[in-house]
Design a protein around this motif. Structure first.
Motif, PDB file in Angstrom:
ATOM      1  N   GLU A  12       0.832  -1.204   0.000  1.00  0.00           N
ATOM      2  CA  GLU A  12       0.000   0.000   0.000  1.00  0.00           C
ATOM      3  C   GLU A  12       0.868   1.256   0.000  1.00  0.00           C
ATOM      4  O   GLU A  12       0.583   2.226  -0.693  1.00  0.00           O
ATOM      5  N   LEU A  13       1.944   1.225   0.777  1.00  0.00           N
ATOM      6  CA  LEU A  13       2.874   2.355   0.769  1.00  0.00           C
ATOM      7  C   LEU A  13       3.429   2.571  -0.632  1.00  0.00           C
ATOM      8  O   LEU A  13       3.446   3.692  -1.132  1.00  0.00           O
ATOM      9  N   ALA A  14       3.870   1.489  -1.264  1.00  0.00           N
ATOM     10  CA  ALA A  14       4.443   1.582  -2.603  1.00  0.00           C
ATOM     11  C   ALA A  14       3.402   2.072  -3.607  1.00  0.00           C
ATOM     12  O   ALA A  14       3.689   2.922  -4.457  1.00  0.00           O
ATOM     13  N   ARG A  15       2.182   1.572  -3.510  1.00  0.00           N
ATOM     14  CA  ARG A  15       1.119   1.972  -4.425  1.00  0.00           C
ATOM     15  C   ARG A  15       0.849   3.468  -4.337  1.00  0.00           C
ATOM     16  O   ARG A  15       0.579   4.134  -5.329  1.00  0.00           O
ATOM     17  N   LEU A  16       0.962   4.019  -3.124  1.00  0.00           N
ATOM     18  CA  LEU A  16       0.691   5.435  -2.913  1.00  0.00           C
ATOM     19  C   LEU A  16       1.930   6.316  -3.105  1.00  0.00           C
ATOM     20  O   LEU A  16       1.870   7.528  -2.943  1.00  0.00           O
ATOM     21  N   GLY A  17       3.071   5.691  -3.426  1.00  0.00           N
ATOM     22  CA  GLY A  17       4.294   6.456  -3.662  1.00  0.00           C
ATOM     23  C   GLY A  17       4.981   6.918  -2.393  1.00  0.00           C
ATOM     24  O   GLY A  17       5.723   7.891  -2.411  1.00  0.00           O
TER      25      GLY A  17
END
Length: 49
Positions: A12-17
């Motif tokens: 989720e962190l990666a998806r949101l940048g």
């Protein structure tokens, strides 16, 4: 609503940048500082007492 007790979802962190970066923390006595100059200033003030 997300609970603070839930583990962090790295995907989720990666998806949101959102990037995780290491950060130094400086401890003097019972205090914590994110800035080394602030920690030095506090310690020097404490040494004068």
């Amino acid at each position: 609503m997300t609970s603070y007790n839930e583990p962090i979802d790295e995907a989720e962190l990666a998806r949101l940048g959102i990037k995780r970066v290491p950060a130094d923390t400086f401890h003097w006595g019972e205090f914590r500082y994110s800035n080394a100059r602030d920690a030095l200033a506090a310690a020097r003030r404490g040494a004068r007492k």
